[in-house]
Design a protein around this motif. Sequence first.
Motif, PDB file in Angstrom:
ATOM      1  N   UNK A 259       0.836  -1.209   0.000  1.00 21.41           N
ATOM      2  CA  UNK A 259       0.000   0.000   0.000  1.00 21.41           C
ATOM      3  C   UNK A 259       0.868   1.256   0.000  1.00 21.41           C
ATOM      4  N   UNK A 260       1.897   1.253   0.840  1.00 20.63           N
ATOM      5  CA  UNK A 260       2.777   2.434   0.912  1.00 20.63           C
ATOM      6  C   UNK A 260       3.544   2.647  -0.390  1.00 20.63           C
ATOM      7  N   UNK A 261       3.818   1.549  -1.102  1.00 14.09           N
ATOM      8  CA  UNK A 261       4.514   1.655  -2.392  1.00 14.09           C
ATOM      9  C   UNK A 261       3.574   2.046  -3.533  1.00 14.09           C
ATOM     10  N   UNK A 262       2.282   1.993  -3.249  1.00 14.06           N
ATOM     11  CA  UNK A 262       1.314   2.298  -4.301  1.00 14.06           C
ATOM     12  C   UNK A 262       1.050   1.130  -5.222  1.00 14.06           C
ATOM     13  N   UNK A 263       1.445  -0.088  -4.798  1.00 18.27           N
ATOM     14  CA  UNK A 263       1.268  -1.262  -5.649  1.00 18.27           C
ATOM     15  C   UNK A 263      -0.163  -1.793  -5.602  1.00 18.27           C
ATOM     16  N   UNK A 264      -0.892  -1.476  -4.526  1.00 18.69           N
ATOM     17  CA  UNK A 264      -2.301  -1.852  -4.427  1.00 18.69           C
ATOM     18  C   UNK A 264      -3.089  -0.645  -3.948  1.00 18.69           C
ATOM     19  N   UNK A 265      -4.378  -0.650  -4.223  1.00 21.80           N
ATOM     20  CA  UNK A 265      -5.226   0.461  -3.814  1.00 21.80           C
ATOM     21  C   UNK A 265      -5.641   0.317  -2.351  1.00 21.80           C
ATOM     22  N   UNK A 266      -6.138   1.402  -1.792  1.00 18.39           N
ATOM     23  CA  UNK A 266      -6.624   1.381  -0.410  1.00 18.39           C
ATOM     24  C   UNK A 266      -7.766   0.388  -0.253  1.00 18.39           C
ATOM     25  N   UNK A 267      -8.639   0.323  -1.246  1.00 15.14           N
ATOM     26  CA  UNK A 267      -9.774  -0.597  -1.183  1.00 15.14           C
ATOM     27  C   UNK A 267      -9.312  -2.048  -1.130  1.00 15.14           C
ATOM     28  N   UNK A 268      -8.351  -2.391  -1.989  1.00 21.59           N
ATOM     29  CA  UNK A 268      -7.839  -3.767  -1.995  1.00 21.59           C
ATOM     30  C   UNK A 268      -7.152  -4.080  -0.679  1.00 21.59           C
ATOM     31  N   UNK A 269      -6.391  -3.127  -0.171  1.00 21.56           N
ATOM     32  CA  UNK A 269      -5.693  -3.318   1.104  1.00 21.56           C
ATOM     33  C   UNK A 269      -6.691  -3.599   2.228  1.00 21.56           C
ATOM     34  N   UNK A 270      -7.751  -2.811   2.288  1.00 18.40           N
ATOM     35  CA  UNK A 270      -8.731  -2.964   3.354  1.00 18.40           C
ATOM     36  C   UNK A 270      -9.456  -4.307   3.256  1.00 18.40           C
ATOM     37  N   UNK A 271      -9.778  -4.737   2.043  1.00 14.69           N
ATOM     38  CA  UNK A 271     -10.451  -6.027   1.872  1.00 14.69           C
ATOM     39  C   UNK A 271      -9.539  -7.179   2.284  1.00 14.69           C
ATOM     40  N   UNK A 272      -8.276  -7.112   1.890  1.00 11.39           N
ATOM     41  CA  UNK A 272      -7.329  -8.174   2.242  1.00 11.39           C
ATOM     42  C   UNK A 272      -7.078  -8.195   3.746  1.00 11.39           C
ATOM     43  N   UNK A 273      -6.917  -7.013   4.330  1.00 10.91           N
ATOM     44  CA  UNK A 273      -6.678  -6.940   5.776  1.00 10.91           C
ATOM     45  C   UNK A 273      -7.882  -7.475   6.542  1.00 10.91           C
ATOM     46  N   UNK A 274      -9.077  -7.077   6.121  1.00  6.54           N
ATOM     47  CA  UNK A 274     -10.286  -7.549   6.789  1.00  6.54           C
ATOM     48  C   UNK A 274     -10.430  -9.062   6.652  1.00  6.54           C
ATOM     49  N   UNK A 275     -10.057  -9.599   5.494  1.00  7.97           N
ATOM     50  CA  UNK A 275     -10.142 -11.048   5.290  1.00  7.97           C
ATOM     51  C   UNK A 275      -9.244 -11.786   6.275  1.00  7.97           C
ATOM     52  N   UNK A 276      -8.039 -11.277   6.497  1.00  6.77           N
ATOM     53  CA  UNK A 276      -7.110 -11.913   7.429  1.00  6.77           C
ATOM     54  C   UNK A 276      -7.585 -11.770   8.871  1.00  6.77           C
ATOM     55  N   UNK A 277      -8.121 -10.598   9.209  1.00  6.08           N
ATOM     56  CA  UNK A 277      -8.624 -10.390  10.567  1.00  6.08           C
ATOM     57  C   UNK A 277      -9.821 -11.288  10.846  1.00  6.08           C
ATOM     58  N   UNK A 278     -10.677 -11.489   9.846  1.00  5.72           N
ATOM     59  CA  UNK A 278     -11.835 -12.363  10.016  1.00  5.72           C
ATOM     60  C   UNK A 278     -11.409 -13.802  10.255  1.00  5.72           C
ATOM     61  N   UNK A 279     -10.335 -14.226   9.591  1.00  3.11           N
ATOM     62  CA  UNK A 279      -9.830 -15.584   9.815  1.00  3.11           C
ATOM     63  C   UNK A 279      -9.390 -15.759  11.260  1.00  3.11           C
ATOM     64  N   UNK A 280      -8.679 -14.764  11.791  1.00  4.17           N
ATOM     65  CA  UNK A 280      -8.258 -14.828  13.197  1.00  4.17           C
ATOM     66  C   UNK A 280      -9.452 -14.854  14.124  1.00  4.17           C
ATOM     67  N   UNK A 281     -10.457 -14.022  13.845  1.00  9.57           N
ATOM     68  CA  UNK A 281     -11.645 -13.983  14.690  1.00  9.57           C
ATOM     69  C   UNK A 281     -12.384 -15.321  14.659  1.00  9.57           C
ATOM     70  N   UNK A 282     -12.485 -15.924  13.482  1.00 11.43           N
ATOM     71  CA  UNK A 282     -13.165 -17.221  13.355  1.00 11.43           C
ATOM     72  C   UNK A 282     -12.429 -18.287  14.155  1.00 11.43           C
ATOM     73  N   UNK A 283     -11.120 -18.280  14.082  1.00 12.62           N
ATOM     74  CA  UNK A 283     -10.337 -19.298  14.772  1.00 12.62           C
ATOM     75  C   UNK A 283     -10.399 -19.147  16.291  1.00 12.62           C
ATOM     76  N   UNK A 284     -10.588 -17.925  16.757  1.00  9.95           N
ATOM     77  CA  UNK A 284     -10.656 -17.672  18.198  1.00  9.95           C
ATOM     78  C   UNK A 284     -12.051 -17.885  18.751  1.00  9.95           C
ATOM     79  N   UNK A 285     -13.045 -17.983  17.856  1.00  9.77           N
ATOM     80  CA  UNK A 285     -14.439 -18.101  18.295  1.00  9.77           C
ATOM     81  C   UNK A 285     -14.784 -19.486  18.804  1.00  9.77           C
TER      82      UNK A 285
END
Length: 285
Positions: A259-285
């Motif tokens: 994201x800082x390099x400008x290789x991906x957009x903010x939208x893509x970054x947020x979707x990917x980050x949210x996907x990873x956070x959701x995986x952690x939340x699912x595993x902890x549930x």
Amino acid sequence: MNRFLEALLPGEKMEVESTGDLVRCPSCHEMVPKTLYCLNCGYPLYKVEFEEEAAEEEVEMEEEEAEKEEAPLEAEKIEEEGEGGGEEVEMAEVIEATEEGGEIFRPPPPLEEVMREAAKNLSIRMRMVKMLLKGEMKEEAFKRLLSHYVERGERWLSERRGLLERRRAQLEELEEKLMEARMKLEELEIRRAIGDASEEEYEVKAPAYRWDVEKLGDEAERLKAEIGYLKGLSKAMGMSDEELENSIGEMMKNLEELLSEGSITQETYEKAERALEEILDILKG
């Protein structure tokens, strides 16, 4: 020569440039991962015959394809990539690694299927983020397919949540009955000791109370084992909790760098980050 199917014209074979895990698509001429469909344009790469030095695992097309109206071609490609990527552990190995009182715990088939499919879905989501980080997947394809797999995985993850909730409720009820049975047996033994219960009464009631304690205890242990199994999604994905958290943490750092390099957009970054956070939340549930 490997097993991939016929060429487009009878009696002919189509050759493509192949480098490691990448091939040049004969349609769009982009170098893409060597899987069923071109991730860039959707061309059916399975019609191309590749030469490989190492034998690959048999690729299995999902039977659900006949029931889909217009599922994205790339979705099949990602799933096949995940199946052959060597990142998932066979569920038989997971079962053998789960022990109850020194004995191998073998979950009933419905639980095993739910865990296998849920773990597979989460593994595919992580693999997609890895492909995005490596530049093997375009942003638009990533966003589209991520939504597809999140929706598709909800069935199995919802079933897993339901199984966990029901077994926790059953265990709570069972433990109350077990405590009551133990108290009745203890009271009977005390009454016998102080002469308030005859030997005849003790001989009649004690075996029944002991049977209740034993059977309820066994059932409670079975439910505890099944709950532990259902909570072990990281193990089903072939990792420990710590390894999975470290892997996701590393991917999040790499996403921030892109994201800082400008290789991906903010939208893509947020979707990917949210996907990873959701995986952690699912595993902890």
